[in-house]
Design an enzyme around this catalytic site. Structure first.
Site, mmCIF file in Angstrom:
data_model
loop_
_atom_site.group_PDB
_atom_site.id
_atom_site.type_symbol
_atom_site.label_atom_id
_atom_site.label_comp_id
_atom_site.label_asym_id
_atom_site.label_seq_id
_atom_site.Cartn_x
_atom_site.Cartn_y
_atom_site.Cartn_z
ATOM 1 N N ASP A 27 7.848 8.114 3.887
ATOM 2 C CA ASP A 27 7.698 7.493 5.196
ATOM 3 C C ASP A 27 8.097 8.428 6.331
ATOM 4 O OD1 ASP A 27 10.310 7.231 4.000
ATOM 5 O OD2 ASP A 27 10.897 5.998 5.698
ATOM 6 N N TYR A 147 22.668 3.105 6.420
ATOM 7 C CA TYR A 147 23.387 4.335 6.723
ATOM 8 C C TYR A 147 24.366 4.116 7.877
ATOM 9 C CZ TYR A 147 19.464 6.361 4.151
ATOM 10 O OH TYR A 147 18.515 6.642 3.211
ATOM 11 N N LYS A 178 20.132 1.361 -0.813
ATOM 12 C CA LYS A 178 20.081 2.822 -0.813
ATOM 13 C C LYS A 178 21.105 3.342 0.186
ATOM 14 C CE LYS A 178 16.958 6.563 0.662
ATOM 15 N NZ LYS A 178 15.562 6.880 1.070
#
Length: 272
Positions: A27, A147, A178
């Site tokens: 992506d 994140y 993730k």
């Protein structure tokens, strides 16, 4: 019925025997443009599929361009979040696709990106909550990329903030989360232990050599990780197919780094 549908779809993006996965995110064109390795999507996907990757991540507009119609099957995860490096606020992710639209495109799963610790965290978490509900309603597996990135973060690789990031994905109803690798198996074990859903690691920036990548993968798996979601260190490799084979041997078969390096040398050209 939606739980059965989700279970079937999860098997399309994970190894049904081991419960582990090798995902190759593609992506990057949205955030940084058509970088090396992603100019020809069909070729890029073909290479990682041949290596045994379980799934790829794409934005909706590239699904048609990357559809091969032949060769080894590979799971499709449609990414719903976007921002560009040209923005004044690149850490502020915006929803650009819906769960229903991803289903119509043939997705096996969807993914969303949330950055914690910046001024737009509130909006991203609100979007996450809505997507989590819709994914559960449709029986679609949800991969959450979380994140710690923003003005309130001192180090985005600190084990405590990554533990927190993984737990946010869990608390919000994701099926897989993730996060960045913390640098060692010992510290990453703390991340995995605080999360009830499968945890996969991000590949991060392009590394200087193959050994660093394979050691990172092995460290994550030894800590109880569920696999990897590695982009540039795969599709920008001199031989992406061989690199995926080596990574998959660690993730699915539990081989050590030396054995994985041997697989890479035997089946590919080697070199980053």
């Amino acid at each position: 019925m939606t739980e059965l549908g989700k279970h079937i779809r999860m098997e399309r993006i994970m190894n049904r025997n081991t419960g582990t996965t090798v995902i190759v995110p593609m992506d990057h064109g949205m955030s940084v443009g058509p970088i090396r390795g992603l100019t020809d999507m069909k070729t890029a996907i073909q290479k990682v599929a041949e290596g045994g990757a379980n799934a790829i991540v794409e934005h909706k507009g590239l699904v048609r361009a990357g559809h091969r119609g032949q060769g080894r099957d590979i799971g499709l995860i449609v990414h719903l979040s976007a921002s560009t490096c040209l923005s004044l606020y690149p850490n502020a992710k915006t929803l650009v696709c819906t769960v229903e639209e991803a289903i119509k495109l043939g997705a096996d799963a969807i993914s969303i990106h949330v950055n914690l610790g910046n001024g737009y965290e509130k909006e991203m978490l609100k979007d996450f909550g809505r997507i989590s509900y819709e994914a559960r309603t449709w029986g679609m597996p949800l991969l959450a990329m979380i994140y710690p990135r923003g003005e309130n973060i001192t180090s985005e690789f600190d084990v405590e903030v990554i533990r927190h990031a993984a737990r946010v994905g869990d608390e919000m109803g994701a099926d897989i989360v993730k996060v960045s690798y913390t640098g060692s198996s010992e510290t990453f074990r703390q991340v995995v232990s605080g999360c009830s859903i499968p945890v996969v690691i991000a590949g991060g920036p392009k590394m200087s050599n193959d050994l660093e990548v394979l050691e990172m993968v092995k460290g994550a798996m030894d800590a109880g990780g569920a696999g990897v979601s590695i982009g540039r260190n795969v599709f920008q490799h001199a031989d992406p197919t061989a690199m995926v084979r080596a990574i998959a041997a660690i993730v699915h078969d539990g081989v050590d780094v030396d054995a994985a390096t041997g697989i890479l040398k035997r089946t590919g050209r080697g070199g980053a």
